[in-house]
Design a protein around this motif. Structure first.
Motif, PDB file in Angstrom:
ATOM      1  N   LEU A 121      28.251  35.859  43.235  1.00  0.00           N
ATOM      2  CA  LEU A 121      29.598  36.397  43.463  1.00  0.00           C
ATOM      3  C   LEU A 121      30.663  35.319  43.215  1.00  0.00           C
ATOM      4  CD1 LEU A 121      28.995  38.599  46.647  1.00  0.00           C
ATOM      5  CD2 LEU A 121      29.395  39.383  44.305  1.00  0.00           C
ATOM      6  N   TRP A 122      30.376  34.099  43.670  1.00  0.00           N
ATOM      7  CA  TRP A 122      31.330  33.010  43.455  1.00  0.00           C
ATOM      8  C   TRP A 122      31.496  32.729  41.958  1.00  0.00           C
ATOM      9  CZ3 TRP A 122      35.206  30.431  45.250  1.00  0.00           C
ATOM     10  CH2 TRP A 122      35.579  29.219  44.657  1.00  0.00           C
ATOM     11  N   ARG A 123      30.365  32.751  41.241  1.00  0.00           N
ATOM     12  CA  ARG A 123      30.423  32.518  39.794  1.00  0.00           C
ATOM     13  C   ARG A 123      31.245  33.604  39.101  1.00  0.00           C
ATOM     14  NH1 ARG A 123      30.617  28.775  35.943  1.00  0.00           N
ATOM     15  NH2 ARG A 123      29.621  29.437  33.998  1.00  0.00           N
TER      16      ARG A 123
ATOM     17  N   TYR B  44      34.893  33.139  39.880  1.00  0.00           N
ATOM     18  CA  TYR B  44      35.439  32.015  39.118  1.00  0.00           C
ATOM     19  C   TYR B  44      35.732  32.419  37.674  1.00  0.00           C
ATOM     20  CZ  TYR B  44      35.656  27.613  36.566  1.00  0.00           C
ATOM     21  OH  TYR B  44      36.047  26.605  35.737  1.00  0.00           O
ATOM     22  N   LEU B  45      34.790  33.111  37.055  1.00  0.00           N
ATOM     23  CA  LEU B  45      34.926  33.452  35.641  1.00  0.00           C
ATOM     24  C   LEU B  45      35.999  34.500  35.385  1.00  0.00           C
ATOM     25  CD1 LEU B  45      31.189  33.515  34.486  1.00  0.00           C
ATOM     26  CD2 LEU B  45      32.895  31.774  33.965  1.00  0.00           C
ATOM     27  N   VAL B  46      36.094  35.505  36.266  1.00  0.00           N
ATOM     28  CA  VAL B  46      36.998  36.627  35.978  1.00  0.00           C
ATOM     29  C   VAL B  46      38.371  36.472  36.621  1.00  0.00           C
ATOM     30  CG1 VAL B  46      35.007  38.168  35.769  1.00  0.00           C
ATOM     31  CG2 VAL B  46      36.289  38.108  37.916  1.00  0.00           C
ATOM     32  N   TRP B  47      38.523  35.495  37.538  1.00  0.00           N
ATOM     33  CA  TRP B  47      39.838  35.365  38.177  1.00  0.00           C
ATOM     34  C   TRP B  47      40.317  33.915  38.300  1.00  0.00           C
ATOM     35  CZ3 TRP B  47      43.771  38.405  38.734  1.00  0.00           C
ATOM     36  CH2 TRP B  47      44.827  38.013  39.566  1.00  0.00           C
ATOM     37  N   LEU B  48      39.532  33.055  38.954  1.00  0.00           N
ATOM     38  CA  LEU B  48      40.009  31.706  39.221  1.00  0.00           C
ATOM     39  C   LEU B  48      40.221  30.890  37.944  1.00  0.00           C
ATOM     40  CD1 LEU B  48      37.835  30.798  42.349  1.00  0.00           C
ATOM     41  CD2 LEU B  48      40.211  31.592  42.296  1.00  0.00           C
ATOM     42  N   LYS B  49      39.244  30.906  37.034  1.00  0.00           N
ATOM     43  CA  LYS B  49      39.379  30.139  35.797  1.00  0.00           C
ATOM     44  C   LYS B  49      40.554  30.632  34.950  1.00  0.00           C
ATOM     45  CE  LYS B  49      36.909  28.653  31.634  1.00  0.00           C
ATOM     46  NZ  LYS B  49      35.646  28.745  30.859  1.00  0.00           N
ATOM     47  N   PRO B  50      40.681  31.955  34.695  1.00  0.00           N
ATOM     48  CA  PRO B  50      41.846  32.413  33.930  1.00  0.00           C
ATOM     49  C   PRO B  50      43.169  32.029  34.570  1.00  0.00           C
ATOM     50  CG  PRO B  50      40.202  34.155  34.067  1.00  0.00           C
ATOM     51  CD  PRO B  50      39.753  33.062  34.978  1.00  0.00           C
ATOM     52  N   LYS B  51      43.262  32.133  35.906  1.00  0.00           N
ATOM     53  CA  LYS B  51      44.522  31.802  36.574  1.00  0.00           C
ATOM     54  C   LYS B  51      44.826  30.300  36.475  1.00  0.00           C
ATOM     55  CE  LYS B  51      46.906  34.179  38.405  1.00  0.00           C
ATOM     56  NZ  LYS B  51      48.057  34.945  37.841  1.00  0.00           N
ATOM     57  N   MET B  52      43.785  29.454  36.538  1.00  0.00           N
ATOM     58  CA  MET B  52      44.003  28.011  36.387  1.00  0.00           C
ATOM     59  C   MET B  52      44.474  27.675  34.973  1.00  0.00           C
ATOM     60  SD  MET B  52      41.033  26.083  38.642  1.00  0.00           S
ATOM     61  CE  MET B  52      39.643  26.910  37.889  1.00  0.00           C
TER      62      MET B  52
END
Length: 518
Positions: free
Chosen positions: A21-23, A26-34
């Motif tokens: 779930l964390w991965r 990260y891939l669908v929300w946190l990484k794009p937002k960063m």
């Protein structure tokens, strides 16, 4: 004890689920937002990230609207061909980013920056990872990176050496004469007929490739071209849709069709390869075409042990290179010839200038390599067509390491969009007549055609520039010269001007001309 084991197992399962779930988060929300935050901090504008889809739906809607009807007969084609990019330029200017799923794609319009990306001295600009369904269309050299690409390019380059291309011209001539004779049979008693030249040129270039690169005629490769045309439509549909991991394995009707086409193309190519191997065994070593050259580099034992030690390539690799060459070779030249005849129909003065040059140079003799090398006006016309209607309208690179480019720092994980069509139509680069057909701008060569900077990228740039560009230009010059010797042409009243993209820049409703025998 048993209870402890159950508890431990549950803890492990929960840990795995939390990790997954964390991965995903990260891939669908946190990484794009960063990534979005890093771009905005530098003042690069773009739309806000939308979960998973990004700008995909808006872009599809823009295509649907723009391609719903023909346009007026002008070369201001950007709003129709890439309507969403046109909207982004009007909203944000020349540097902006859009969202392709979860990845920001930065539009880089500056020619100097574009050349730096394509030269790739840093090694941080690589080909992006395609949707797996797109890979069914072509792989081979175009998808390789690093040492694997360098070795394959080194292997293929000799097939496109000028001396080798000269040897292919007689095969090109056979194909072109066959086209002209077929057209002459279609003429009415009055010496004219209406014809959609787009499929005609697809047949022509298919025959040229089959004869010169694989030692066969169009009939043998015809099934491959038909299947690849269908696969192209399916691949584009996949590319413009949200891809979920593992989707290609689902037995949907379109997935089954994609897989069938891929297997059938490979089967036909294996048959061609087997025939070529038998022929080479009978005649001894031969290197008279691309396929022969590739097969001479095939070492089954060494290649199976280590693909990365310059030990040759496998039969599967050869099949992928054949697929790529069948597709790219046919598409590029047939599109170039199609738009050239359309533009020469719109501008009969340039058609007449080109015809006079061909007749002065060749007379009524069939052009050869030596004669077409002296066709300066024809060369200027082809370059101007490639500027206004480039076969590939964009190039994309993926940033695999944080990189400084001019005043912009590109974050790892972003994509770069190199907008060839936008650059080719830019008045700041080409002058106020940028969207007018003016072959004269290339009278002193490509380097002096634009305002102080080389901004002409129809075949790419740098070490990955199209290996077949000279091949395509020789084909186009020869075909155009033979056509100009025998026919004049004009737009048919049924012609509808509607450039759009299906991998390459094509006429959506065909290219209907009226031919007149000279």
């Amino acid at each position: 004890m048993a209870k402890s084991l159950v508890t431990l197992a549950l803890v492990c399962v929960c840990a795995v689920i939390i990790g997954v779930l964390w991965r995903v988060l990260y891939l669908v929300w946190l990484k794009p937002k960063m990534l979005e935050m890093q771009l905005r901090r530098q003042g690069i504008p773009g739309n806000k990230y939308r979960l998973l889809t990004g700008d995909r739906n808006d872009e599809k809607a823009a295509f649907k609207e723009a391609w719903s009807k023909p346009m007026e007969l002008t070369h201001r084609i950007v709003p129709r061909v890439i309507p969403y990019h046109d909207h982004m330029v009007k909203s944000y200017g020349k540097i902006w980013f859009k969202w392709t799923g979860t990845t920001p794609r930065v539009n880089i319009w500056d020619p100097d920056m574009m050349r730096e990306i394509l030269l790739n001295r840093s090694g941080h600009f690589i080909k992006p990872e395609d949707n797996p369904l797109m890979k069914l269309l072509t792989m081979g050299l175009s998808t390789l990176e690093g040492q694997a690409w360098a070795q394959r390019r080194k292997l293929i380059n000799p097939a496109f050496h000028l001396d080798k291309l000269k040897e292919m011209v007689p095969a090109f001539r056979i194909s072109c004469i066959g086209l002209a004779e077929r057209w002459e049979k279609l003429l009415s008693a009055e010496g004219s007929c209406e014809l959609d030249i787009w499929p005609e040129f697809q047949k022509l270039t298919g025959d040229m490739i089959s004869r010169s690169a694989f030692g066969s005629s169009f009939e043998e490769g015809k099934r491959i071209f038909e299947l690849q045309k269908e696969q192209t439509v399916l691949a584009i549909e996949a590319a413009r849709s949200l891809y979920l991991p593992g989707f290609r394995f689902l037995p949907t009707a379109k997935n089954k069709r994609r897989m069938f086409i891929d297997k059938e193309i490979k089967r036909i190519l294996r048959d061609i390869i087997c025939k070529k191997l038998d022929s080479m065994e009978i005649r001894g070593s031969a290197n008279d075409d691309l396929l022969s050259l590739l097969l001479q580099s095939h070492n089954p034992i060494a290649a199976s042990k280590d693909q990365n030690k310059n030990s040759g390539i496998t039969i599967e690799d050869i099949i992928e290179e054949c697929k790529l060459f069948y597709f790219a070779g046919q598409e590029t030249t047939s599109i170039l010839l199609t738009w050239t005849l359309i533009l020469l129909s719109i501008y009969p003065n340039w058609q007449q200038k080109a015809r006079e040059e061909v007749l002065d140079t060749c007379g009524k003799n069939t052009p050869d390599f030596e004669s077409i090398s002296h066709l300066k006006i024809v060369n200027m016309i082809l370059h101007e067509v490639l500027r206004l209607y480039p076969p590939a309208i964009n190039l994309v690179r993926h940033v695999n390491g944080k990189t400084k480019l001019g005043d912009v720092t590109l974050p790892e994980g972003a994509d770069i969009l190199i907008p060839i069509l936008l650059v080719h139509h830019d008045p700041e680069i080409w002058g106020e007549d940028a969207e007018e057909f003016s072959p004269q701008r290339f009278s002193e060569g490509v380097s002096k055609a634009s305002k102080g900077q080389n901004a002409f990228f129809p075949f790419g740039w740098g070490p990955r520039i199209c290996v077949g560009q000279t091949f395509a230009m020789i084909e186009a010059k020869l075909a155009l010269a033979i056509i100009l010797q025998r026919f004049s042409f004009e737009l048919s009243p049924s012609y509808a001007h509607a450039p759009f993209t299906v991998i390459t820049l094509q006429p959506q409703y065909g290219a209907h001309l009226i031919l007149h025998h000279l």
